[in-house]
Write a protein that holds these residues in place. Structure first.
Motif, PDB file in Angstrom:
ATOM      1  N   ASN A 173      75.223  70.968  19.237  1.00  0.00           N
ATOM      2  CA  ASN A 173      75.942  71.474  18.069  1.00  0.00           C
ATOM      3  C   ASN A 173      75.133  71.233  16.800  1.00  0.00           C
ATOM      4  N   LYS A 174      73.878  71.657  16.844  1.00  0.00           N
ATOM      5  CA  LYS A 174      72.955  71.363  15.748  1.00  0.00           C
ATOM      6  C   LYS A 174      73.463  71.896  14.397  1.00  0.00           C
ATOM      7  N   LEU A 175      74.030  73.093  14.383  1.00  0.00           N
ATOM      8  CA  LEU A 175      74.471  73.694  13.129  1.00  0.00           C
ATOM      9  C   LEU A 175      75.537  72.850  12.446  1.00  0.00           C
ATOM     10  N   ASN A 176      76.519  72.362  13.215  1.00  0.00           N
ATOM     11  CA  ASN A 176      77.561  71.520  12.629  1.00  0.00           C
ATOM     12  C   ASN A 176      77.013  70.170  12.172  1.00  0.00           C
ATOM     13  N   VAL A 177      76.046  69.651  12.908  1.00  0.00           N
ATOM     14  CA  VAL A 177      75.396  68.411  12.470  1.00  0.00           C
ATOM     15  C   VAL A 177      74.751  68.628  11.105  1.00  0.00           C
ATOM     16  N   GLN A 178      74.004  69.714  10.971  1.00  0.00           N
ATOM     17  CA  GLN A 178      73.285  69.969   9.728  1.00  0.00           C
ATOM     18  C   GLN A 178      74.215  70.290   8.560  1.00  0.00           C
ATOM     19  N   LYS A 179      75.406  70.809   8.852  1.00  0.00           N
ATOM     20  CA  LYS A 179      76.397  71.027   7.791  1.00  0.00           C
ATOM     21  C   LYS A 179      76.875  69.697   7.201  1.00  0.00           C
ATOM     22  N   HIS A 180      76.855  68.640   8.019  1.00  0.00           N
ATOM     23  CA  HIS A 180      77.350  67.330   7.582  1.00  0.00           C
ATOM     24  C   HIS A 180      76.262  66.434   7.004  1.00  0.00           C
ATOM     25  N   ILE A 181      75.007  66.912   7.041  1.00  0.00           N
ATOM     26  CA  ILE A 181      73.890  66.082   6.593  1.00  0.00           C
ATOM     27  C   ILE A 181      73.241  66.663   5.340  1.00  0.00           C
ATOM     28  N   GLY A 182      72.935  65.770   4.396  1.00  0.00           N
ATOM     29  CA  GLY A 182      72.054  66.095   3.285  1.00  0.00           C
ATOM     30  C   GLY A 182      70.744  65.376   3.526  1.00  0.00           C
ATOM     31  N   TYR A 183      69.636  66.112   3.512  1.00  0.00           N
ATOM     32  CA  TYR A 183      68.346  65.539   3.918  1.00  0.00           C
ATOM     33  C   TYR A 183      67.340  65.596   2.779  1.00  0.00           C
ATOM     34  N   PHE A 184      66.796  64.440   2.478  1.00  0.00           N
ATOM     35  CA  PHE A 184      65.714  64.337   1.497  1.00  0.00           C
ATOM     36  C   PHE A 184      64.452  63.949   2.265  1.00  0.00           C
TER      37      PHE A 184
ATOM     38  N   HIS B 297      75.868  70.769  -0.756  1.00  0.00           N
ATOM     39  CA  HIS B 297      76.952  71.185   0.139  1.00  0.00           C
ATOM     40  C   HIS B 297      77.926  70.040   0.438  1.00  0.00           C
ATOM     41  N   ASN B 298      77.860  68.983  -0.392  1.00  0.00           N
ATOM     42  CA  ASN B 298      78.781  67.840  -0.291  1.00  0.00           C
ATOM     43  C   ASN B 298      78.809  67.256   1.127  1.00  0.00           C
ATOM     44  N   PRO B 299      77.644  66.823   1.641  1.00  0.00           N
ATOM     45  CA  PRO B 299      77.578  66.315   3.011  1.00  0.00           C
ATOM     46  C   PRO B 299      78.232  64.940   3.136  1.00  0.00           C
ATOM     47  N   ASP B 300      78.637  64.597   4.351  1.00  0.00           N
ATOM     48  CA  ASP B 300      79.198  63.266   4.623  1.00  0.00           C
ATOM     49  C   ASP B 300      78.104  62.222   4.800  1.00  0.00           C
ATOM     50  N   VAL B 301      76.926  62.688   5.231  1.00  0.00           N
ATOM     51  CA  VAL B 301      75.821  61.780   5.565  1.00  0.00           C
ATOM     52  C   VAL B 301      74.578  62.189   4.788  1.00  0.00           C
ATOM     53  N   LEU B 302      73.915  61.202   4.174  1.00  0.00           N
ATOM     54  CA  LEU B 302      72.656  61.451   3.479  1.00  0.00           C
ATOM     55  C   LEU B 302      71.522  60.748   4.210  1.00  0.00           C
ATOM     56  N   ILE B 303      70.459  61.488   4.505  1.00  0.00           N
ATOM     57  CA  ILE B 303      69.260  60.942   5.119  1.00  0.00           C
ATOM     58  C   ILE B 303      68.156  61.016   4.075  1.00  0.00           C
ATOM     59  N   LEU B 304      67.715  59.858   3.589  1.00  0.00           N
ATOM     60  CA  LEU B 304      66.732  59.804   2.500  1.00  0.00           C
ATOM     61  C   LEU B 304      65.460  59.150   3.009  1.00  0.00           C
ATOM     62  N   ASP B 305      64.388  59.920   3.081  1.00  0.00           N
ATOM     63  CA  ASP B 305      63.122  59.433   3.623  1.00  0.00           C
ATOM     64  C   ASP B 305      62.152  59.116   2.483  1.00  0.00           C
ATOM     65  N   GLU B 306      62.010  57.833   2.183  1.00  0.00           N
ATOM     66  CA  GLU B 306      61.087  57.353   1.141  1.00  0.00           C
ATOM     67  C   GLU B 306      61.333  58.025  -0.221  1.00  0.00           C
ATOM     68  N   PRO B 307      62.567  58.026  -0.722  1.00  0.00           N
ATOM     69  CA  PRO B 307      62.837  58.741  -1.984  1.00  0.00           C
ATOM     70  C   PRO B 307      62.287  58.060  -3.229  1.00  0.00           C
ATOM     71  N   THR B 308      61.853  56.793  -3.130  1.00  0.00           N
ATOM     72  CA  THR B 308      61.363  56.094  -4.322  1.00  0.00           C
ATOM     73  C   THR B 308      59.848  55.958  -4.352  1.00  0.00           C
ATOM     74  N   THR B 309      59.157  56.540  -3.375  1.00  0.00           N
ATOM     75  CA  THR B 309      57.695  56.428  -3.327  1.00  0.00           C
ATOM     76  C   THR B 309      57.051  57.065  -4.556  1.00  0.00           C
TER      77      THR B 309
END
Length: 298
Positions: A69-80, A146-158
């Motif tokens: 269910n990749k599409l629904n996963v990605q709807k719930h994630i904000g990715y940096f 898109h107001n996600p429930d989960v944020l994935i932040l990869d090295e945002p302060t580098t």
């Protein structure tokens, strides 16, 4: 659970980047994903977001399986992502409106996000004109649209300067009040400043998973201090709560205290009472630093 990672293994040809990784993150947690460069942090995050496929194992985000269910996963994630790809020739508002159109988000929501991440004064500038700190804000704004429930932040302060670091830290902490955040970094101070839990990864394996509140309960405080003159160890030992004192170079000392109370005033008082000047003084979080050094030696 907001995120459930179950026995994830990832091969790149013959190289094993992740080895049977498992962890879970509850709603509302800000979790630091800590490890040296090449430990597997970015690979794990790309798997959680569905950007790459694991060789083995499962990932669930908000109860949706990334494999089925990749599409629904990605709807719930904000990715940096790590390198924050942006269209530099676009204006800030134009870029965010473009992203909003993909999600079919009303223009008013873009205005709200611009205000929320502190981009109002920069909204009509081209992205290439922005400082690194403001570009990071644009990336965060795009992840939040898109107001996600989960944020994935990869090295945002580098690569940020000290003032930009403080601004982005505050922004992430504010965002984390209402969302689940997985925050990747190799800098311990970032975890200590932003997160309430740390997951430590090295060579593709989870080697520690600690609640920072628990970790700090019995922590020892380390103070590195430099005086203007040499002084004998027997006098140093008169400072209250001192566990150990190591003379590292001439007039410089490493002082370890068995208390979480800030002992810098006591060190300043000691210097004053003994006719000394304090040329330098730094504090360290021993438990987090020692945990990293013990589990990931040089």
């Amino acid at each position: 659970m907001s995120i459930e990672v179950k026995n994830i293994t990832k091969f790149y040809k013959d190289q094993k980047a992740l080895n049977n990784v498992s962890f879970s993150i509850k709603k509302g947690e800000i979790v630091g994903f800590l490890g040296p460069n090449g430990a597997g942090k970015s690979t794990m995050m790309k798997i959680i977001t569905g950007f790459i496929t694991p060789s083995e194992g499962d990932v669930l985000v908000c109860d949706y399986n990334i494999k089925t269910n990749k599409l629904n996963v990605q709807k719930h994630i904000g990715y940096f992502p790590e390198h924050n790809p942006l269209y530099l020739e676009m204006y800030v508002k134009e870029y965010l409106l473009f992203n909003a159109s993909i999600y079919k988000i009303p223009k008013i929501e873009v205005e709200k996000i611009i205000k929320k991440v502190g981009l109002t004064s920069e909204a009509d500038k081209k992205i290439k004109q922005l400082s690194k700190g403001y570009r990071q804000r644009v990336g965060l704004a795009a992840a939040l649209l898109h107001n996600p429930d989960v944020l994935i932040l990869d090295e945002p302060t580098t690569g940020l300067d000290p003032n930009q670091l403080i601004e982005i830290r505050s922004l992430i902490k504010e965002i984390g009040k209402n969302k689940t955040v997985l925050f990747s970094t190799h800098i311990m101070q970032e975890v200590d400043a932003i997160c309430n839990r740390v997951i430590l990864i090295n060579k593709g394996q989870i080697i520690a998973d600690e609640n920072l509140v628990e970790l700090k309960k019995n922590q020892e405080q380390i103070i590195e201090v430099e005086f203007d003159f040499r002084i004998e160890k027997q006098f140093i030992k008169t400072i209250p709560n001192l566990k150990s004192a190591d003379n590292i170079h001439d007039t410089s000392w490493i002082l370890t205290f068995n208390t979480t109370k800030d002992m810098r005033p006591a060190v300043f008082d000691f210097a004053h009472d003994n006719g000394l000047k304090t040329l330098k003084i730094n504090t360290k979080n021993k438990n987090l630093e020692s945990l990293f050094q013990e589990l990931i030696p040089n």
